[in-house]
Scaffold this motif. Sequence first.
Motif, mmCIF file in Angstrom:
data_model
loop_
_atom_site.group_PDB
_atom_site.id
_atom_site.type_symbol
_atom_site.label_atom_id
_atom_site.label_comp_id
_atom_site.label_asym_id
_atom_site.label_seq_id
_atom_site.Cartn_x
_atom_site.Cartn_y
_atom_site.Cartn_z
ATOM 1 N N ALA A 34 15.975 12.979 -37.162
ATOM 2 C CA ALA A 34 17.361 13.251 -37.565
ATOM 3 C C ALA A 34 17.396 14.307 -38.664
ATOM 4 N N VAL A 38 20.152 17.706 -39.572
ATOM 5 C CA VAL A 38 21.247 17.603 -40.538
ATOM 6 C C VAL A 38 20.801 18.110 -41.913
ATOM 7 N N GLU A 46 22.448 8.185 -42.537
ATOM 8 C CA GLU A 46 23.712 7.765 -41.904
ATOM 9 C C GLU A 46 23.619 7.874 -40.386
ATOM 10 N N VAL A 47 23.078 8.997 -39.931
ATOM 11 C CA VAL A 47 22.956 9.214 -38.482
ATOM 12 C C VAL A 47 22.084 8.120 -37.866
ATOM 13 N N ASP A 50 24.034 4.870 -37.755
ATOM 14 C CA ASP A 50 25.011 4.945 -36.651
ATOM 15 C C ASP A 50 24.320 4.725 -35.315
ATOM 16 N N THR A 51 23.116 5.287 -35.206
ATOM 17 C CA THR A 51 22.370 5.154 -33.957
ATOM 18 C C THR A 51 22.020 3.698 -33.686
ATOM 19 N N LEU A 76 20.172 9.116 -30.649
ATOM 20 C CA LEU A 76 19.954 9.700 -31.976
ATOM 21 C C LEU A 76 20.180 11.210 -31.962
ATOM 22 N N ARG A 79 23.796 12.219 -31.557
ATOM 23 C CA ARG A 79 24.561 12.008 -32.795
ATOM 24 C C ARG A 79 24.182 13.027 -33.844
ATOM 25 N N ALA A 80 22.896 13.286 -33.959
ATOM 26 C CA ALA A 80 22.438 14.241 -34.967
ATOM 27 C C ALA A 80 22.985 15.635 -34.658
ATOM 28 N N THR A 83 26.598 15.823 -35.620
ATOM 29 C CA THR A 83 26.758 15.825 -37.069
ATOM 30 C C THR A 83 26.190 17.087 -37.700
#
Lengths: 199, 85
Positions: A34, A38, A46-47, A50-51, A76, A79-80, A83
């Motif tokens: 991640a 980011v 955070e990522v 969330d995952t 993951l 989402r990453a 973000t």
Amino acid sequence: MEPDAELLRRLRAGDEQAFVVLVERYNGSMLRLAASFVPSRAVAEEVVQDTWLAVLRGLPAFEGRASLRTWMFTILVNRARTTGTREQRTIPVADAGPVVDASRFGPDGAWSAPPEHWIEEAEDRIEAEKLGGVLRVAIDGLPGRQRDVVLLRDVEGMSSAEVCDVLSISEANQRVLLHRGRGKLRQVLETELGSRGSR
Amino acid sequence: MKLALRRDLVCQQVVELVTDYLEGTLRGSARRRLERHLAGCPLCTEYLAQMRETIRLAGRVTPEDLTPQMRDDLTDLYRRWRAEG
């Protein structure tokens, strides 16, 4: 080590301990991956959180066509990417330079500055711990896409097919990125351990 | 690599083919040419061994340990999810 499939079964049965084992197994790799997308460590955490939540919520719908690991890492990465600030859905282009500096070959293409020996040094127990640190820094220093591929293939131990699924890249592209990334790591090890090194 | 189709590979070409070779995607005559070069070139043989060693060492890099804080946060997350229903 308990197989992922068994953890999945226990997780579905509501076993909190199975979740903890899964977290212990993958949280570190997820964080590192991640972090490559980011801007900060805090955002990476955070990522990853969330995952984990998405994984738990997705369990009933997970059909097991991919392995649990591939599925989790795909969540993951998606989402990453959403973000992250890193260049998003552009076609991956590897840096075009040669994997070994051209100055190390003569005009006939043969080695003029051959690879220095270092394998024996790397196998020396005293060096092992130091090497782990050196490699970790070297991997973190790779250009983003090379880092992702090296992390998943060589550190996490995924197959090339899994890596292609997780990162949505072609086999050919995966190979080019792996080639560049591994080549740079080899060079770091040679510089660190080679006979002409500063030891 | 269109260069020198019939000629022997040179070291500078060999190092660029190492990953294809290790990944098993170099086949047929291309693979044979590479292996012919390796058989006669201790330097490229050393390079290949170093790539294998690099891969092995990367495989020993351990992910960072879970901090107690992260473990607590994730256990909380699990319990909240369970409470969701």
